[in-house]
Design a protein around this motif. Structure first.
Motif, short mmCIF file in Angstrom:
data_model
loop_
_atom_site.label_atom_id
_atom_site.label_comp_id
_atom_site.label_asym_id
_atom_site.label_seq_id
_atom_site.Cartn_x
_atom_site.Cartn_y
_atom_site.Cartn_z
N ILE A 363 41.34 26.96 42.18
CA ILE A 363 41.25 28.35 42.61
C ILE A 363 39.94 28.98 42.15
O ILE A 363 39.32 29.77 42.87
N GLY A 364 39.48 28.59 40.96
CA GLY A 364 38.24 29.15 40.45
C GLY A 364 37.02 28.82 41.29
O GLY A 364 35.99 29.49 41.19
N GLU A 365 37.11 27.79 42.14
CA GLU A 365 36.00 27.46 43.04
C GLU A 365 36.00 28.35 44.28
O GLU A 365 35.01 28.40 45.00
N ILE A 366 37.11 29.03 44.51
CA ILE A 366 37.24 29.89 45.68
C ILE A 366 37.23 31.36 45.29
O ILE A 366 36.59 32.20 45.92
N ILE A 367 37.96 31.67 44.21
CA ILE A 367 38.05 33.04 43.70
C ILE A 367 37.41 33.04 42.32
O ILE A 367 37.98 32.50 41.36
N SER A 368 36.22 33.62 42.21
CA SER A 368 35.50 33.54 40.94
C SER A 368 35.23 34.90 40.30
O SER A 368 34.88 34.96 39.12
N SER A 369 35.42 35.98 41.02
CA SER A 369 35.17 37.30 40.44
C SER A 369 36.33 37.69 39.53
O SER A 369 37.46 37.23 39.69
N GLU A 370 36.04 38.56 38.57
CA GLU A 370 37.11 39.05 37.68
C GLU A 370 38.14 39.85 38.47
O GLU A 370 39.35 39.76 38.19
N ALA A 371 37.71 40.62 39.45
CA ALA A 371 38.65 41.39 40.27
C ALA A 371 39.57 40.46 41.05
O ALA A 371 40.78 40.71 41.16
N GLY A 372 39.02 39.38 41.58
CA GLY A 372 39.84 38.43 42.32
C GLY A 372 40.81 37.70 41.43
O GLY A 372 41.99 37.54 41.77
#
Length: 446
Positions: A363-372
């Motif tokens: 998931i961190g490769e797709i969603i990397s922002s703190e908000a996400g």
């Protein structure tokens, strides 16, 4: 599953402590407590360490039977987190009528119990008697069953427990919110503790660092309100059975689950601390994450559900967890470590059909922002899953014919936008934000 350290290491630490005169030398073997171990534990718990007073004023409290009926009502009509597979579906009009009757019945039972309490407490009573709601609707009874008394007279007991120089106070018959569907134990108690977010900033940051939680991850924890509870908080009255810590790590009925993981982590990393704050007081955990306790009245060793029920019943064992949360930094670190492992989404995976074929992508490769990450963490903490994440990821992958996760990550904003759950983290100035996509590829309602 978190690996558990061998019992040999714990035995070595216990031997050193015993030689230093800090704790009695206990024998470590399977089962966790031998007869001599249990005797040593009980020797600590001298009679003056527990005082119970049942001379509290009478009060009106919701009943356990009523709470269970309300839980079953929600489930039978298809509400709550676990609706019944054969749930009934009353019309909106009938459901509203059922709810009105339940409200009236709850108010009546509570008023009757309140008047009884006032009478027994020699307090002024109400001028007018409570108004009965009449019989329960026949179709509701057919669907859910006859409701029991929803609120009744109770007389709480106050408990004072002495551990070292600290006294802990509890009162049973917890006053839950009206029509609470999760009350299960009259003898249960609650100790809310001090919210983690109110700790001195330097002290909290040191704990986060020891738990290998970065400053960025810490901001996500704060945004998801994951630091609202206290490390020392304890709850023994609801469906979690025994819930401890800043996000209420629970044993549930089986006596292990997330709280068992916390204790396993502590035993693995810091066996000396585990010995000092848990085992010498009669609490242990096995390699499967199930709690074991000494029955402080009989010396019997209990495990699983029996162990948890003993902790609920015996406030001395309850206080062990609150004491550790207050005074054991290693226990606090274990709570943070397990919270990160269980709920922080970056290392979880999602299955995606890429242009080259199916792939499991972090998931961190797709969603990397703190908000996400906060958006996803909020969902997982409260529902146990990420909702429609996989659906939207696949839609983006199809739309851009993604060969890898970076092509999907370019559209993180759109994915997160559609995954909003309780809070809108997009636009939160305290969190890093995903970039606006070069072009939108998701259409339709969010």
């Amino acid at each position: 599953m978190i690996k558990v350290v061998g019992k040999i290491a714990i035995l070595a630490a216990a031997t050193i402590l015993a030689q230093d005169g800090l704790v009695p030398q206990l024998d470590v073997r399977t089962p966790p407590f031998s007869v001599d171990d249990a005797t040593a534990v009980r020797r600590y718990w001298t009679p003056e360490r527990l005082v119970a007073q049942s001379n509290r004023p009478y009060v009106a409290r919701q009943t356990v039977a009523g709470s269970e009926w309300l839980w079953n009502f929600q489930r039978r009509i298809g509400l709550g987190k676990s609706p019944a597979p054969d749930a009934v579906r009353p019309t909106p009009e009938r459901l509203a009528e059922w709810q009105r009757w339940i409200d009236a019945r709850y108010a009546f039972d509570l008023a009757v119990a309140t008047e009884q309490a006032r009478l027994l407490n020699a307090e002024p009573t109400a001028a007018n008697p409570p108004v009965e709601p009449g019989p329960a609707p026949d179709d509701m009874v057919a669907a859910v069953g006859v409701p029991p008394i929803l609120a009744d007279l109770a007389r709480p007991t106050e408990y004072r427990v002495q551990i070292e120089s600290r006294e802990y106070r509890y009162e049973d018959f917890v006053n839950v919110r009206p029509k609470y569907a999760y009350l299960r134990f009259n003898e249960g108690v609650i100790a809310p503790g001090k919210p983690v977010k109110l700790m001195p900033a330097g002290e909290l940051q040191a704990l986060l660092a020891r738990a290998e939680i970065s400053e960025s991850q810490g901001r996500v924890f704060r945004a998801v309100s994951l630091l609202e509870g206290g490390f020392e908080s304890v709850n023994t009255y609801d469906t979690g059975y025994l819930s401890v810590g800043f996000i209420q790590f629970a044993t549930l009925r089986e006596g292990g689950h997330s709280l068992g993981e916390v204790l396993m982590d502590l035993e693995e990393r810091e066996p000396t601390a585990f010995r000092l704050f848990f085992r010498r007081f009669g609490v242990d955990v096995n390699e499967n994450g199930q709690l074991h306790v000494v029955n402080l009245d009989t010396g019997d060793v209990l495990d699983g559900e029996a162990a948890v029920r003993a902790i609920i019943r015996d406030k001395r064992l309850t206080a062990v967890f609150q004491h550790a949360g207050e005074h054991c930094p290693e226990f606090r670190v274990s709570q943070l470590r397990v919270a990160k492992a269980r709920y922080f989404p970056a290392d979880d995976e999602v299955l995606v059909n890429l242009a080259s074929g199916p792939a499991r992508v972090r998931i961190g490769e797709i969603i990397s922002s703190e908000a996400g990450l906060a958006t996803l963490m909020d969902r997982k903490v409260n529902t146990g899953n990420y909702g429609p994440l996989a659906t939207y990821v696949q839609k983006v992958a199809d739309a851009v014919q993604a060969a890898g996760p970076e092509a999907i990550r370019a559209h993180e904003f759109e994915i997160v936008e559609r995954l909003k759950f309780r809070h809108a983290f997009l636009g939160d100035a305290s969190l890093s934000q995903p970039e606006t996509p070069p072009r939108r590829v998701l259409s339709g309602r969010q």
